[in-house]
Each structure stands twice: as structure tokens, then as C-alpha cells.
Design a protein around this motif. Structure first.
Motif, PDB file in Angstrom:
ATOM      1  N   ASN A 141     116.347  19.458 106.531  1.00 38.35           N
ATOM      2  CA  ASN A 141     116.590  20.298 107.703  1.00 38.35           C
ATOM      3  C   ASN A 141     115.469  21.312 107.913  1.00 38.35           C
ATOM      4  O   ASN A 141     115.179  21.703 109.051  1.00 38.35           O
ATOM      5  CB  ASN A 141     117.931  21.026 107.567  1.00 38.35           C
ATOM      6  N   LYS A 142     114.819  21.693 106.826  1.00 37.59           N
ATOM      7  CA  LYS A 142     113.726  22.666 106.891  1.00 37.59           C
ATOM      8  C   LYS A 142     112.481  22.075 107.559  1.00 37.59           C
ATOM      9  O   LYS A 142     111.766  22.770 108.284  1.00 37.59           O
ATOM     10  CB  LYS A 142     113.387  23.154 105.482  1.00 37.59           C
ATOM     11  N   VAL A 143     112.209  20.794 107.337  1.00 34.09           N
ATOM     12  CA  VAL A 143     110.955  20.203 107.798  1.00 34.09           C
ATOM     13  C   VAL A 143     111.120  19.186 108.925  1.00 34.09           C
ATOM     14  O   VAL A 143     110.135  18.764 109.532  1.00 34.09           O
ATOM     15  CB  VAL A 143     110.211  19.520 106.624  1.00 34.09           C
ATOM     16  N   ARG A 144     112.329  18.789 109.203  1.00 34.84           N
ATOM     17  CA  ARG A 144     112.559  17.635 110.078  1.00 34.84           C
ATOM     18  C   ARG A 144     111.978  17.816 111.476  1.00 34.84           C
ATOM     19  O   ARG A 144     111.336  16.899 112.009  1.00 34.84           O
ATOM     20  CB  ARG A 144     114.055  17.338 110.167  1.00 34.84           C
ATOM     21  N   SER A 145     112.178  18.959 112.081  1.00 35.75           N
ATOM     22  CA  SER A 145     111.706  19.139 113.462  1.00 35.75           C
ATOM     23  C   SER A 145     110.185  19.088 113.532  1.00 35.75           C
ATOM     24  O   SER A 145     109.618  18.541 114.482  1.00 35.75           O
ATOM     25  CB  SER A 145     112.221  20.459 114.035  1.00 35.75           C
ATOM     26  N   ALA A 146     109.505  19.639 112.529  1.00 35.08           N
ATOM     27  CA  ALA A 146     108.041  19.636 112.523  1.00 35.08           C
ATOM     28  C   ALA A 146     107.481  18.253 112.224  1.00 35.08           C
ATOM     29  O   ALA A 146     106.338  17.948 112.587  1.00 35.08           O
ATOM     30  CB  ALA A 146     107.514  20.634 111.496  1.00 35.08           C
ATOM     31  N   PRO A 184     108.615  12.303 115.091  1.00 33.93           N
ATOM     32  CA  PRO A 184     109.826  11.498 114.880  1.00 33.93           C
ATOM     33  C   PRO A 184     109.947  10.924 113.467  1.00 33.93           C
ATOM     34  O   PRO A 184     110.821  10.093 113.223  1.00 33.93           O
ATOM     35  CB  PRO A 184     109.653  10.366 115.889  1.00 33.93           C
ATOM     36  N   ASN A 185     109.084  11.342 112.552  1.00 34.63           N
ATOM     37  CA  ASN A 185     109.123  10.841 111.181  1.00 34.63           C
ATOM     38  C   ASN A 185     110.223  11.540 110.384  1.00 34.63           C
ATOM     39  O   ASN A 185     110.766  12.563 110.817  1.00 34.63           O
ATOM     40  CB  ASN A 185     107.769  11.068 110.500  1.00 34.63           C
ATOM     41  N   MET A 186     110.538  10.991 109.226  1.00 32.80           N
ATOM     42  CA  MET A 186     111.478  11.619 108.295  1.00 32.80           C
ATOM     43  C   MET A 186     110.822  11.674 106.922  1.00 32.80           C
ATOM     44  O   MET A 186     109.977  10.839 106.590  1.00 32.80           O
ATOM     45  CB  MET A 186     112.771  10.814 108.213  1.00 32.80           C
ATOM     46  N   PRO A 187     111.205  12.667 106.098  1.00 32.97           N
ATOM     47  CA  PRO A 187     110.551  12.789 104.790  1.00 32.97           C
ATOM     48  C   PRO A 187     110.892  11.645 103.855  1.00 32.97           C
ATOM     49  O   PRO A 187     112.060  11.290 103.668  1.00 32.97           O
ATOM     50  CB  PRO A 187     111.073  14.126 104.260  1.00 32.97           C
ATOM     51  N   ALA A 188     109.850  11.066 103.268  1.00 35.10           N
ATOM     52  CA  ALA A 188     109.980  10.098 102.183  1.00 35.10           C
ATOM     53  C   ALA A 188     109.676  10.808 100.874  1.00 35.10           C
ATOM     54  O   ALA A 188     109.360  12.006 100.853  1.00 35.10           O
ATOM     55  CB  ALA A 188     109.017   8.931 102.397  1.00 35.10           C
ATOM     56  N   MET A 189     109.743  10.086  99.761  1.00 37.08           N
ATOM     57  CA  MET A 189     109.509  10.731  98.468  1.00 37.08           C
ATOM     58  C   MET A 189     108.093  11.288  98.357  1.00 37.08           C
ATOM     59  O   MET A 189     107.876  12.285  97.662  1.00 37.08           O
ATOM     60  CB  MET A 189     109.794   9.769  97.319  1.00 37.08           C
ATOM     61  N   THR A 190     107.129  10.678  99.044  1.00 33.96           N
ATOM     62  CA  THR A 190     105.758  11.185  99.005  1.00 33.96           C
ATOM     63  C   THR A 190     105.652  12.550  99.671  1.00 33.96           C
ATOM     64  O   THR A 190     104.982  13.453  99.157  1.00 33.96           O
ATOM     65  CB  THR A 190     104.842  10.178  99.710  1.00 33.96           C
ATOM     66  N   HIS A 191     106.306  12.704 100.816  1.00 32.62           N
ATOM     67  CA  HIS A 191     106.296  14.004 101.497  1.00 32.62           C
ATOM     68  C   HIS A 191     107.004  15.060 100.648  1.00 32.62           C
ATOM     69  O   HIS A 191     106.544  16.204 100.547  1.00 32.62           O
ATOM     70  CB  HIS A 191     106.983  13.882 102.857  1.00 32.62           C
ATOM     71  N   ALA A 192     108.120  14.660 100.052  1.00 32.29           N
ATOM     72  CA  ALA A 192     108.838  15.576  99.166  1.00 32.29           C
ATOM     73  C   ALA A 192     107.949  16.004  98.006  1.00 32.29           C
ATOM     74  O   ALA A 192     107.977  17.157  97.573  1.00 32.29           O
ATOM     75  CB  ALA A 192     110.110  14.906  98.648  1.00 32.29           C
TER      76      ALA A 192
END
Length: 411
Positions: A295-300, A303-311
Motif C-alpha cells: 500500500n505504501k508503494v503501489r500508487s507510485a 500499473p506494476n506491482m511489487p515483486a520480491m526483487t522490488h521488496a
């Protein structure tokens, strides 16, 4: 090198603000600034699992350190999945631009080269998206932390699950560079240890391969029960799509996607990806903490969503900044190996991976999750793609230090 528009504007604003300051003040500000360089694939086949989304996640970690008494700057660049480009950017960042830590660094060939430079220059390399287990094996060094996952973990979790389910004969379709070779090697070791056989392999040119039909025909002709995809990103999605088009899975042959991400499943669609088994160390809907981070990063990231690499980019940056705060900016900037040593000494704790540790060989430990992709009927909506099959504790998920041949571990 491609810097994001936000970084260029921020840099311009900073230069304007410093224009009227005495030289010593500007120098003092630089001395009190930690500079993070996010180096990855911004435009190629791995852009969805790294790219600007990793920059967004690194910035989320930086925001948590506002007001801690030191400045933090984030720059970014596209290495185009080429080791020579990655090397040139890394040397420029360190020698000219004062970058203290290289973060993310997709693509194993680039990561191994960057790791060597950071050791040479005594800077920090926090790898969040390259897979080769050699980063904590024969090529490990005191300046590198390998965060999110690696080929050994994927081989044990996904490959091991396939063998236990009866897939005891394999044929590999392997991306022809360091990552693909390492993933094929590590998975083959698990297959043979379990009494299985590797019937053959074919190496596909990287990057640039889009038509995998001839390779799939070779795999099918081997009569292997499992076709192991030792590739990632667009290579994996193209292989899975083309295997479905050829009706390979309808003939009873299993497809083992040894490294697949939520973003790949999204690209494939559930109608094609349903039933695939894969391993990740982060899933946005795993628990309250992962949902809070998302929820912290989703809007920025949309249209992508966080994967384990982004985490990993978020968690790795956050833990490095904790070490900087603990030891002081001057000491962290002066000695990258000392900064990594402090990272290893402090327990890790973040919303993405929970509590964990970093071993002496630089391997970050946290659980690995074996998932099965849901059917369209099981999904509640976009990005609701996984059901959890198995959790492997961090101490078991990654290769034991005694087996890695890391020079830091040798007595």
C-alpha cells in the motif's frame, strides 16, 4: 546512463541551492550525504521485475530516514543487461559521482562484475535481483550482500518439489549467460541427488531470443518428464506461452519455471499460467506487513506491482541506512567493507521479509515460499494469483556456508 526525470530535477534543484554557498559548505554537505545508485534493466526484458519500480522502493526506504541527521540521494541508470555498460556506469558513479552503494543490479553477469568493482573500490554492493549463487560462493567478497533469492534456493524449492512429485527426468532450456548456467547447474545437482536424470540441455542466446519453438521441439523429443526453464523475465513467459501453443503440457510434460515472478504471471494471464509452481520470498498478499508495504508503494509503481526483487531493493536500502545511522556517515562512506560488516552484525527486520540475518558470506536469510498459480476461478481479481504450498525457513532455504566455497568462510 539514464537518470530518472525526478533525479535530474532533484539534482538541478540541489545545484541551484548550493550556488550561493561557500565551497566548504557544499563540501560539508556532500560529506554528510549517502548516495545510493540503483543500477538495473530499465528498458529490456527485466524492466518489470526491476526498472523504475526498484527506484520507487529504494525511495520508500529513504523516506523512512528523513530527519535522521544526514542526507540521502538516489540516482538510477539502465545497464541494458550488458556487463560492459554496467561496469562503465559503476566506475563513473564511484570515481566521479560519489556513489556509496550499488543497489539492485539485475542480470548475473553485470552483478558479478559490479561486485568485483565494489570490492576493488571498497564500496557497498547490495544485490536484490541477480540470481547467481556464485555471489555468495566462489565469487563472494566482504563488500557484497546478496538479498532476495538465488539459483540454489530456486533449485531446491521449485526443482525439489518437481522431483518429489515424480518429475525425475529433465531437459533444460537455459539462457546462455552466468545466471542460466548457475540455475541449470544448481537444479541438476538436486535432480541427481534425488535419483533423477538430466537428459539434455540447450543454450539460448541472451539477450534477444524470442522464438523458442526449435528449443521446445528438442526438449519434447528428449522424452523428459520435465522441461526446466533456466531463464527469467520475457524469456520465461515466451517459453510458457509457446509451450502452451504447441500443446506440450497436454502431452503430460511438466514445465518447471525455475525463476518466475508475480509480474510474469500477470503478463501470461491465469488461463495460461494456472497450475505453475514457483518460488518467491515475498508476495504482496502474504500477510498484514506485506500488504502494508504494498500500500505504501503501489500508487507510485502503477500499473506494476511489487515483486520480491522490488521488496529486496526496499529492504536492502533500509537495512544499509540502519547500519549507516549506527556507525556514522563518515565511517560508512570511508569503508564499504566496514559498512557491510555492520549490516551483518545488526538483525534485519522489515515489512517485506520480517526478521532475519545476514551471514558471513553475505547471504541474507529469510523464508522461501513455494506457490502454485491459481486458476481463473480461484482468483478474486487482478494480482490475486498465488496459493501457498510450502514455507521453507531461511536457515534451510539457502545453501549451507560449508558448501559455497566462499573465501570469507575458509579458515
Amino acid at each position: 546512463m539514464s537518470l530518472s526525470r525526478r533525479n535530474i530535477l532533484a539534482g538541478s534543484a540541489g545545484a541551484a541551492a548550493l550556488g550561493g554557498l561557500p565551497y566548504r559548505s557544499a563540501k560539508a554537505q556532500a560529506a554528510n550525504t549517502i548516495k545510493i545508485g540503483v543500477l538495473n534493466d530499465m528498458s529490456g526484458m527485466y524492466r518489470d521485475i526491476s526498472g523504475m519500480s526498484s527506484v520507487v522502493c529504494a525511495r520508500a526506504a529513504v523516506q523512512e530516514f528523513a530527519g535522521r541527521g544526514f542526507n540521502i540521494e538516489v540516482v538510477s541508470a539502465d545497464h541494458q543487461n550488458r556487463a560492459d555498460v554496467g561496469v562503465n556506469i559503476t566506475r563513473q558513479w564511484i570515481d566521479r559521482d560519489g556513489v556509496d552503494v550499488l543497489l539492485d543490479v539485475t542480470t548475473s553477469s553485470v552483478a558479478l562484475a559490479v561486485s568485483d568493482i565494489c570490492r576493488e573500490k571498497n564500496k557497498v554492493h547490495i544485490n536484490c535481483s541477480a540470481a547467481t549463487s556464485d555471489l555468495t560462493g566462489a565469487r563472494c567478497n566482504a563488500n557484497t550482500v546478496h538479498w532476495t533469492y538465488d539459483t540454489w534456493m530456486c533449485a531446491k524449492s521449485t526443482g525439489g518439489a518437481m522431483v518429489r512429485a515424480g518429475g525425475d527426468s529433465w531437459f533444460f532450456i537455459t539462457a546462455d549467460y552466468a545466471f542460466g548456467h548457475a540455475l541449470e547447474r544448481d537444479t541438476s545437482n538436486f535432480i541427481r541427488a534425488a535419483g533423477g536424470r538430466v537428459l539434455g540441455q540447450v543454450r539460448t542466446p541472451f539477450p534477444g531470443t524470442t522464438d523458442f519453438s526449435s528449443f521446445l521441439v528438442q526438449a519434447q523429443a528428449s522424452r523428459a518428464k520435465v522441461i526446466g526453464l533456466a531463464n527469467a523475465g520475457a524469456d520465461t513467459t515466451n517459453c510458457v506461452k509457446q509451450a502452451a501453443e504447441f500443446g506440450i503440457t497436454r502431452r503430460g510434460i511438466k514445465i518447471a519455471s525455475l525463476l518466475m515472478f508475480l509480474n510474469d504471471v500477470h503478463a501470461l494471464g491465469l488461463a495460461t499460467a494456472q497450475g505453475l509452481v514457483l518460488t518467491e520470498t515475498f508476495y504482496w498478499d502474504l500477510n498484514d506487513a506485506t500488504r502494508r508495504f504494498t500500500n505504501k508503494v503501489r500508487s507510485a509503481m502503477a500499473p506494476n506491482m511489487p515483486a520480491m526483487t522490488h521488496a529486496g531493493s526496499y529492504a536492502g536500502a533500509l537495512h544499509y541506512l540502519k547500519a549507516v545511522a549506527d556507525m556514522g556517515v563518515a565511517a560508512a562512506k570511508a569503508d564499504g567493507a566496514a559498512a557491510v560488516a555492520r549490516m551483518k552484525a545488526i538483525p534485519t527486520d522489515d515489512d517485506c521479509f520480517g526478521k532475519g540475518t545476514i551471514r558471513a558470506d553475505g547471504r541474507k536469510l529469510h523464508p522461501a515460499y513455494l506457490f502454485e498459480v491459481k486458476t481463473p476461478a480461484e482468483s478474486r481479481g487482478p494480482w490475486d494469483y498465488y496459493k501457498l504450498l510450502q514455507t521453507t525457513p531461511g536457515e534451510e532455504a539457502f545453501r549451507p556456508t560449508a558448501e559455497g566455497n566462499c573465501p570469507l568462510i575458509r579458515s
